[in-house]
Write a protein that holds these residues in place. Sequence first.
Motif, PDB file in Angstrom:
ATOM      1  N   ARG A   1       0.865  -1.178   0.000  1.00  0.00           N
ATOM      2  CA  ARG A   1       0.000   0.000   0.000  1.00  0.00           C
ATOM      3  C   ARG A   1       0.902   1.228   0.000  1.00  0.00           C
ATOM      4  N   LEU A   2       0.788   2.011  -1.059  1.00  0.00           N
ATOM      5  CA  LEU A   2       1.641   3.180  -1.196  1.00  0.00           C
ATOM      6  C   LEU A   2       1.069   4.367  -0.439  1.00  0.00           C
ATOM      7  N   ARG A   3       1.931   5.290  -0.101  1.00  0.00           N
ATOM      8  CA  ARG A   3       1.492   6.523   0.554  1.00  0.00           C
ATOM      9  C   ARG A   3       0.690   7.360  -0.445  1.00  0.00           C
ATOM     10  N   PRO A   4      -0.336   8.056  -0.002  1.00  0.00           N
ATOM     11  CA  PRO A   4      -1.160   8.852  -0.927  1.00  0.00           C
ATOM     12  C   PRO A   4      -0.353   9.843  -1.755  1.00  0.00           C
ATOM     13  N   ASP A   5       0.640  10.498  -1.117  1.00  0.00           N
ATOM     14  CA  ASP A   5       1.432  11.467  -1.867  1.00  0.00           C
ATOM     15  C   ASP A   5       2.268  10.793  -2.948  1.00  0.00           C
ATOM     16  N   ALA A   6       2.731   9.558  -2.685  1.00  0.00           N
ATOM     17  CA  ALA A   6       3.503   8.837  -3.695  1.00  0.00           C
ATOM     18  C   ALA A   6       2.619   8.443  -4.870  1.00  0.00           C
ATOM     19  N   GLU A   7       1.392   8.031  -4.579  1.00  0.00           N
ATOM     20  CA  GLU A   7       0.465   7.697  -5.661  1.00  0.00           C
ATOM     21  C   GLU A   7       0.151   8.912  -6.515  1.00  0.00           C
ATOM     22  N   MET A   8       0.008  10.071  -5.878  1.00  0.00           N
ATOM     23  CA  MET A   8      -0.271  11.294  -6.632  1.00  0.00           C
ATOM     24  C   MET A   8       0.894  11.667  -7.535  1.00  0.00           C
ATOM     25  N   GLU A   9       2.095  11.280  -7.126  1.00  0.00           N
ATOM     26  CA  GLU A   9       3.273  11.569  -7.942  1.00  0.00           C
ATOM     27  C   GLU A   9       3.497  10.527  -9.030  1.00  0.00           C
ATOM     28  N   GLY A  10       2.628   9.521  -9.083  1.00  0.00           N
ATOM     29  CA  GLY A  10       2.731   8.508 -10.126  1.00  0.00           C
ATOM     30  C   GLY A  10       3.619   7.333  -9.797  1.00  0.00           C
ATOM     31  N   VAL A  11       3.992   7.174  -8.528  1.00  0.00           N
ATOM     32  CA  VAL A  11       4.820   6.035  -8.138  1.00  0.00           C
ATOM     33  C   VAL A  11       3.960   4.772  -8.157  1.00  0.00           C
ATOM     34  N   SER A  12       4.491   3.677  -8.669  1.00  0.00           N
ATOM     35  CA  SER A  12       3.770   2.406  -8.738  1.00  0.00           C
ATOM     36  C   SER A  12       4.444   1.379  -7.842  1.00  0.00           C
ATOM     37  N   ALA A  13       3.681   0.362  -7.476  1.00  0.00           N
ATOM     38  CA  ALA A  13       4.241  -0.719  -6.666  1.00  0.00           C
ATOM     39  C   ALA A  13       5.346  -1.442  -7.416  1.00  0.00           C
ATOM     40  N   ASP A  14       5.184  -1.612  -8.728  1.00  0.00           N
ATOM     41  CA  ASP A  14       6.217  -2.276  -9.523  1.00  0.00           C
ATOM     42  C   ASP A  14       7.528  -1.508  -9.464  1.00  0.00           C
ATOM     43  N   ALA A  15       7.443  -0.177  -9.524  1.00  0.00           N
ATOM     44  CA  ALA A  15       8.658   0.638  -9.474  1.00  0.00           C
ATOM     45  C   ALA A  15       9.329   0.531  -8.110  1.00  0.00           C
ATOM     46  N   VAL A  16       8.530   0.507  -7.057  1.00  0.00           N
ATOM     47  CA  VAL A  16       9.090   0.369  -5.711  1.00  0.00           C
ATOM     48  C   VAL A  16       9.813  -0.965  -5.569  1.00  0.00           C
ATOM     49  N   LEU A  17       9.189  -2.027  -6.056  1.00  0.00           N
ATOM     50  CA  LEU A  17       9.800  -3.349  -5.948  1.00  0.00           C
ATOM     51  C   LEU A  17      11.072  -3.457  -6.784  1.00  0.00           C
ATOM     52  N   SER A  18      11.085  -2.823  -7.934  1.00  0.00           N
ATOM     53  CA  SER A  18      12.311  -2.809  -8.749  1.00  0.00           C
ATOM     54  C   SER A  18      13.431  -2.104  -8.018  1.00  0.00           C
ATOM     55  N   SER A  19      13.101  -1.007  -7.330  1.00  0.00           N
ATOM     56  CA  SER A  19      14.102  -0.286  -6.543  1.00  0.00           C
ATOM     57  C   SER A  19      14.593  -1.122  -5.373  1.00  0.00           C
ATOM     58  N   VAL A  20      13.682  -1.839  -4.735  1.00  0.00           N
ATOM     59  CA  VAL A  20      14.063  -2.700  -3.617  1.00  0.00           C
ATOM     60  C   VAL A  20      15.018  -3.789  -4.090  1.00  0.00           C
ATOM     61  N   LEU A  21      14.762  -4.350  -5.256  1.00  0.00           N
ATOM     62  CA  LEU A  21      15.651  -5.379  -5.791  1.00  0.00           C
ATOM     63  C   LEU A  21      17.060  -4.839  -6.027  1.00  0.00           C
ATOM     64  N   GLN A  22      17.154  -3.625  -6.511  1.00  0.00           N
ATOM     65  CA  GLN A  22      18.452  -3.035  -6.812  1.00  0.00           C
ATOM     66  C   GLN A  22      19.227  -2.699  -5.545  1.00  0.00           C
ATOM     67  N   GLN A  23      18.523  -2.381  -4.457  1.00  0.00           N
ATOM     68  CA  GLN A  23      19.183  -1.900  -3.256  1.00  0.00           C
ATOM     69  C   GLN A  23      19.438  -3.014  -2.227  1.00  0.00           C
ATOM     70  N   THR A  24      18.877  -4.190  -2.416  1.00  0.00           N
ATOM     71  CA  THR A  24      19.038  -5.272  -1.448  1.00  0.00           C
ATOM     72  C   THR A  24      20.193  -6.176  -1.868  1.00  0.00           C
ATOM     73  N   ARG A  25      21.063  -6.461  -0.931  1.00  0.00           N
ATOM     74  CA  ARG A  25      22.230  -7.282  -1.225  1.00  0.00           C
ATOM     75  C   ARG A  25      21.809  -8.695  -1.596  1.00  0.00           C
ATOM     76  N   VAL A  26      22.408  -9.210  -2.652  1.00  0.00           N
ATOM     77  CA  VAL A  26      22.086 -10.558  -3.130  1.00  0.00           C
ATOM     78  C   VAL A  26      23.114 -11.530  -2.563  1.00  0.00           C
ATOM     79  N   PRO A  27      22.669 -12.609  -1.906  1.00  0.00           N
ATOM     80  CA  PRO A  27      23.629 -13.583  -1.370  1.00  0.00           C
ATOM     81  C   PRO A  27      24.358 -14.285  -2.493  1.00  0.00           C
ATOM     82  N   ILE A  28      25.636 -14.489  -2.295  1.00  0.00           N
ATOM     83  CA  ILE A  28      26.479 -15.139  -3.311  1.00  0.00           C
ATOM     84  C   ILE A  28      26.545 -16.648  -3.018  1.00  0.00           C
TER      85      ILE A  28
END
Length: 347
Positions: free
Chosen positions: A320-347
């Motif tokens: 569930r996105l924050r109302p202000d983020a939704e108004m700015e056009g942020v999507s759940a898919d974009a948030v998850l893509s960012s989370v994937l890029q910022q989370t360390r991947v185990p080797i």
Amino acid sequence: MTDPLVPDPAPAPPPAAPPASASVHLPEARAEEDAELRTAMQRVRAEVAKAVVGQDGTVTGLLVALLARGHVLLEGVPGVAKTLVVRAFSRALGLDTTRVQFTPDLMPGDVTGSLVYDASAGEFEFRPGPVFTNILLADEINRTPPKTQAALLEAMEERQVSSDGTSRPLPDPFLVAATQNPVEHEGTYSLPEAQLDRFLMKLVVGMPERDAEVSVLRRHAAGFSPRELTDLAAVVTGDEIVAAQRAAAAVEVTDDVLGYVVDLARATRQAPSVQLGASPRASTALLAAAKAWAWLNGSSAVTPDHVQTMLVPAWRHRLRLRPDAEMEGVSADAVLSSVLQQTRVPI
């Protein structure tokens, strides 16, 4: 008390070890059986492709949900073959399917069943509703009020229906494939978070590519009718489906991968655009989807790549996105893509 002068009974001999050849061939036999089951699942995709063009990702998502014993929410504009995909999918599996058109006047008993008075017997009897099937196609699920939507909660989570103090199990396998229109909101009721959380995945059914759309028109010009799927046949058996589900559930997962799933979930809770992040149930759903996807791809263990592939469809409807983020056009898919890029991947 035992007599100390009497010797203790001799210990039982250990069980005989299996022949070396048996221990060698056991993994090979299991691998061969898994390969045959995967081939059967591939036949399902090929059979559905006889009726549906350009929706391979949707069909694969339905297969993953079936193997993981989950449910699917299909979102797409009218006319992109959401209903046709589910009907063709169920026919290729040889499973019973019931379609329910969700409307504002639909009552919970219209879905789950209700008690009806039998005058000849002089007592009430339970008449099962359309939910007593293998694949329930809940068409336009967001057009019915929350009271009727909630009637599916027990069926989806517990795989049973309770009425008059009696719990009645649903057939196995059981899968709910619900559809909704993302652009038309007049006269609709948004699905509550508890309802969304029961869906293993949310699949976005988009427009087909140009070549695929030409193929659709070519088939219709040749006389194809989506209302009649007589050319499709069941290509797997019920035993094969159950065996494939067990094989997918048996895929190994290391502690590093489990920690990776938890780290991804915690990262969504800390994302600035997110009001409600992924819950522990979301983590278990992602794990189940990743195991099914790994098995479909012939892997004996889940890798971070499998987790990453299943992350967006398994979690996009749980944030569930924050109302202000939704108004700015942020999507759940974009948030998850960012989370994937910022989370360390185990080797």
